[in-house]
Design a protein around this motif. Structure first.
Motif, PDB file in Angstrom:
ATOM      1  N   HIS A 133      -9.504   1.311  -9.752  1.00 60.80           N
ATOM      2  CA  HIS A 133      -9.201   1.292  -8.319  1.00 60.80           C
ATOM      3  C   HIS A 133      -8.341   2.452  -7.854  1.00 60.80           C
ATOM      4  N   ASN A 137      -3.824  -7.902  -2.646  1.00 61.60           N
ATOM      5  CA  ASN A 137      -5.158  -7.661  -2.111  1.00 61.60           C
ATOM      6  C   ASN A 137      -5.598  -6.213  -2.358  1.00 61.60           C
ATOM      7  N   ASP A 146      -7.442  -4.407  -0.691  1.00 61.37           N
ATOM      8  CA  ASP A 146      -7.442  -3.582   0.533  1.00 61.37           C
ATOM      9  C   ASP A 146      -6.265  -2.629   0.591  1.00 61.37           C
ATOM     10  N   THR A 183      -7.805   0.277  -1.299  1.00 60.05           N
ATOM     11  CA  THR A 183      -9.074   0.876  -0.876  1.00 60.05           C
ATOM     12  C   THR A 183      -9.001   1.525   0.506  1.00 60.05           C
ATOM     13  N   LYS A 184      -8.024   1.117   1.308  1.00 67.59           N
ATOM     14  CA  LYS A 184      -7.994   1.714   2.643  1.00 67.59           C
ATOM     15  C   LYS A 184      -7.448   3.145   2.647  1.00 67.59           C
ATOM     16  N   GLY A 200       0.816  -1.218   0.000  1.00 66.86           N
ATOM     17  CA  GLY A 200       0.000   0.000   0.000  1.00 66.86           C
ATOM     18  C   GLY A 200       0.850   1.269   0.000  1.00 66.86           C
TER      19      GLY A 200
END
Ligand code: 6R9
Length: 635
Positions: free
Chosen positions: A387, A354, A356, A359-360, A326
């Motif tokens: 995304h 992933n 996530d 998206t986080k 991330g």
């Protein structure tokens, strides 16, 4: 003014038409209105592709750092110029304002002068992505020294080759560098390289990792104490528009790397202009290009293009996977990044993880997304669009090269409707042409061919350092009167361009250009190897990976094949760098050759890609039985 900043499609077409009808007039207007010249040019453009000779703004005088720094001081001196985001997310980011950048560049320039560096001298910079890298680049430009940045992932041999080729007497480096959880001993690599570089008299070392290093008496010095003592102002050396600004090496399909020479005035005008338009840059933006300054993308779109526009440019030391996948999005959220420019290989790697990780984070600051370095596949394009951009950010698929200095084909966001996998339309001033095998131009739409450019643009490389003949042979001889890019492309029904890949022996791996010849040379140094051939094959993340076909000197078991493969990759790492390692190695009894002894790479490529249904014309093949066996044993 409207020429400088295109805001809708109709305007693009107007500007484009004007730029093609009267390129000199077009670029003269841009140059005159938006830059600081100590003296104006005698002529806007002189060119002759048959020599080849290209001069933009000949006779003009300027210093590019005055345009990138000094002229901003009175209007945006306290604005962040460089926003440094360290490898470790817990280390605070550093905001370097235009005032501070001015002072640091001046100090560094004075240190270089004290060390005897003069206008025209070449200085090799082998630094990681820390502020000193950008500052050193600008310090060279300040005093008219020609910088040659070598990507700090290259090996000692690759570094030595480049130092010797450009005849540098000075190297700027650091004790070490961080890459995710690893620390790399950069100074050790420099020490190793300099064993082969007798002309290097001085090495300035930035402190980054604080690791123990060897300092050679009389040659190596820590740079910080020198900077502390240096005077904080340094008047810029006035350069001719056509004076060299930098040399940057790029792989060729054969032989040694090519030191592409970029000059001052035209490069500045073109990179600034394309930065403004391709990223629709506005004063409050926070722009981030994830490339390394060791590549052309970093030169043009981390340093020169953004700073010439007075932008805030993020410089990221780390990697996309550290501390986790991330990281990019963490940085976007943290600094409210508005334009994000990266490589398809990074997108593909992140898309595998992933969701996530994306998206986080709050990515709502983003306005424009960009890609560069290799074709982007449809899947990666959609992942990026859905995304990261939340379907609201235009994706600029920017096609260009080390040789072109700046972006040549790209959508203009919010003007050009994008189309996945298409770089779309040429920038103003760029006249592409598709050519057939016989060197004839293919007109009309829904066609494909070899991509050439018919007319010079301001940031085209002017020569190959020390080898003008090679420059001519490589770029201006394949197709008479045109610049040949080495890429294939197609033009769709509306005139959009899609780059289909290299048509020569350059392979793009994770966005890095690799020539087959230097890799083969490295492999052939192994005492057990008789001959080798490298081809690319499709790879999920890297775009292309390398497949090596290797003939051993002795038949039968030379020794453990697995160890041999490791040794071969080790040799490649030493000679070029880990980016050139082979993913697959097949030991073969022979290589498919034509009667004239040329390896038929086309066949090897097909076998490596598992696409053997139609091998094409094999009538000139000398040894068809070898092909059968290679196919049987292919990996
Ligand atoms: C800027 C840069 C140049 C080669 C070029 C082409 C490939 C670059 C691309 C692309 C498809 C894109 N390339 N951008 N292919 N779509 N948007 O990457 O320079 O390192 O010299 O590489 O990269 O094959 O010829 P450089």
């Amino acid at each position: 003014m409207s020429n400088y900043h295109i805001k809708h499609l109709e305007e693009y077409f107007q500007v484009y038409r004007k730029s093609v009808r009267n390129p000199e007039g077009f670029w003269e207007e841009v140059a005159e209105e938006h830059f600081l010249w100590r003296k104006k040019w005698n002529s806007v453009l002189e060119w002759d592709f048959s020599k080849p000779e290209i001069k933009w703004f000949d006779g003009a005088k300027l210093n590019i750092t005055e345009n990138c720094i000094d002229r901003h001081l009175s209007i945006r001196g306290d604005k962040t110029a460089i926003l440094f985001e360290p490898n470790d997310p817990n280390e605070p980011a550093e905001h370097i304002t235009y005032h501070q950048l001015h002072e640091r560049v001046c100090r560094y320039a004075n240190v270089l002068k004290d060390q005897g560096v003069e206008k025209g001298d070449r200085v090799v910079i082998y630094l990681p992505m820390i502020p000193d890298l950008a500052i050193a680049v600008l310090a060279c430009a300040r005093i008219g020294a020609v910088h040659s940045v070598v990507f700090a992932g290259f090996s000692s041999t690759a570094l030595a080759t480049r130092i010797n080729d450009c005849g540098a007497k000075m190297v700027l480096t650091s004790d070490g560098s961080y890459r995710g959880s690893k620390a790399i001993d950069l100074k050790g690599i420099v020490d190793e390289a300099l064993k082969q570089c007798p002309d290097v008299k001085s090495v300035l070392v930035s402190k980054r990792t604080g690791s123990e290093i060897n300092m050679k008496e009389g040659r190596d010095q820590w740079v910080q104490p020198l900077l502390d003592k240096a005077y904080a102002d340094c008047s810029p050396v006035v350069m001719d528009s056509e004076d060299p600004l930098f040399i940057l090496y790029t792989s060729g399909s054969t032989g040694r790397p090519k030191g592409m020479v970029h000059t001052t005035g035209g490069y500045m005008v073109y990179t600034a202009y394309t930065f403004k338009n391709v990223f629709q840059y506005k004063e409050e933006d926070i722009y981030w290009c994830t490339a390394d300054i060791g590549w052309i993308t970093g030169h043009s779109y981390i340093v020169y293009g953004p700073l010439a526009n007075g932008a805030t440019t993020v410089m990221f030391e780390g990697v996309p996977s550290y501390p986790d996948f991330g990281r990019f999005w963490d940085v976007v959220q943290k600094h409210k990044v508005t334009q994000f420019y990266t490589a398809p290989t990074a997108i593909r790697a992140l898309a595998k993880e992933n969701l996530d990780f994306v998206t986080k984070y709050d990515l709502s600051s983003l306005k424009v997304l960009g890609t560069v370095g290799e074709p982007i596949n449809e899947e990666a394009w959609h992942w990026y669009n859905d995304h990261v951009g939340d379907k609201k950010c235009p994706i600029v698929d920017t096609w260009w090269q080390t040789e072109t200095g700046g972006i040549l084909i790209s959508p203009i966001p919010y003007s050009t409707p994008t189309k996945p996998t298409y770089a779309t339309l040429p920038m103003p001033g760029i006249q592409p042409a598709l050519m057939d095998e016989n060197g004839k131009e293919i007109k009309g739409n829904q066609v494909d061919g070899r991509l050439c450019i018919k007319f010079p643009w301001p940031s085209i490389a002017r020569t190959i350092w020390g080898n003008h003949e090679r420059y001519k042979d490589t770029y201006f001889s394949a197709i008479e009167g045109k610049y040949f890019t080495g890429d294939g492309a197609l033009r769709d029904e509306v005139g959009y361009y899609r780059i289909t890949g290299r048509v020569d022996d350059v392979i793009i791996v994770s966005g890095h250009n690799l020539g087959t010849a230097p890799i083969e040379d490295a492999i052939n140094e192994h005492p057990a190897v008789a001959e080798s051939a490298i081809v690319g094959f499709p790879h999920d993340i890297k775009g292309n990976a390398l497949y090596g076909y290797i003939i051993l000197k002795e038949t039968g078991e030379y020794r453990n094949r697995e160890n041999l493969a490791k040794e071969i990759n080790q040799l490649i790492t030493e000679h070029i760098g880990p980016i050139a390692k082979l993913d697959k190695i097949q030991f073969v009894p022979g290589l498919p050759k034509t009667r004239s002894g040329k390896i038929m790479r086309r066949i090897l490529r097909k076998i490596a890609s598992k696409d053997t249904s139609n091998l094409g014309d094999t009538s000139t093949l000398l040894n068809p039985e070898v092909v059968e066996q290679i196919m049987k044993e292919s990996l």
